[in-house]
Design a protein around this motif. Sequence first.
Motif, mmCIF file in Angstrom:
data_model
loop_
_atom_site.group_PDB
_atom_site.id
_atom_site.type_symbol
_atom_site.label_atom_id
_atom_site.label_comp_id
_atom_site.label_asym_id
_atom_site.label_seq_id
_atom_site.Cartn_x
_atom_site.Cartn_y
_atom_site.Cartn_z
ATOM 1 N N ASP A 100 0.862 -1.178 0.000
ATOM 2 C CA ASP A 100 0.000 0.000 0.000
ATOM 3 C C ASP A 100 0.899 1.229 0.000
ATOM 4 O OD1 ASP A 100 -2.021 1.870 0.391
ATOM 5 O OD2 ASP A 100 -2.076 1.559 2.564
ATOM 6 N N VAL A 154 1.773 5.420 -1.837
ATOM 7 C CA VAL A 154 1.247 6.622 -2.473
ATOM 8 C C VAL A 154 2.160 6.967 -3.641
ATOM 9 C CG1 VAL A 154 0.756 9.079 -2.222
ATOM 10 C CG2 VAL A 154 0.177 7.485 -0.372
ATOM 11 N N ARG A 200 -3.169 7.018 -3.500
ATOM 12 C CA ARG A 200 -2.947 5.742 -2.837
ATOM 13 C C ARG A 200 -3.213 4.606 -3.816
ATOM 14 N NH1 ARG A 200 -5.905 4.194 2.906
ATOM 15 N NH2 ARG A 200 -4.595 2.392 3.457
#
Length: 256
Positions: A103, A105, A110
């Motif tokens: 996960d 950015v 995101r």
Amino acid sequence: MSDAPEAGAPLPRQRRHTLFFLEVIRDFSPVFLDTEVDMSRVLAHRASAQESGGVRYSTTSYVLRAAGRVLAKHPDANAAVSGGPLRPRIAHYPFVNGKVALDRVLDGRRVVLGTIVPDVHEAELPAIQAHLARIRDGDPERLPEFEGVRKLHRAGWTEGRRAFRKAAHSLALRPHLNGTFAVTSLGHRAVDSFHSVGGTTTTFGVGRVLDRPVVRDGRIVVAPVLRLSLAFDHRVIDGAEAADVLTEVKEALESV
């Protein structure tokens, strides 16, 4: 006047690689298994390593190491199929590469990114953790591992889709771009278990470790338990071998 967004707004470029990936894995025939793992020995090992060396190993690192060694003993599960239903082709790999979903950015949005941890059938925990930490702490807009994703985002839709599909269907490229198995974890949140298709013959889903009642020597005690899932591509292996793989990974984690 409505403040609702205009219908049919363009999809953000940062999500293109995810859509291309989801299109490719439509060819998969996934079946899902799960088990519970007593993580007492893993947590004890992690606490000892942190106390003695200041390194905190992630649950994902332990799963990568265990699964890499198990899959090295199951060459039919460390394989991939391509070519569609009319002329399918299968490749067996002499190495085990693990893909980990992250996960991150990227360009202000995101997204899910994947990193390949090579040769996890031989790698030890320090090397696996160092790789994950470098990717976790690095800037995804600069890390060379994500240049392919950034290039897809810069390309036009048709060009990017064509390039992604060509790479994904190459049995020679696939283990280096997508791994020979995948691990995805949501255990940092209140997620007990889940199943995911990672674009590989086997994908392990890692939930959170939670104290649960277990039976030991005929007595009910409380132990830290991980719910570990396995999604396998039924085109490549059958349920019996997938069950063997999941059971052996469970046993490896319980005997750290």
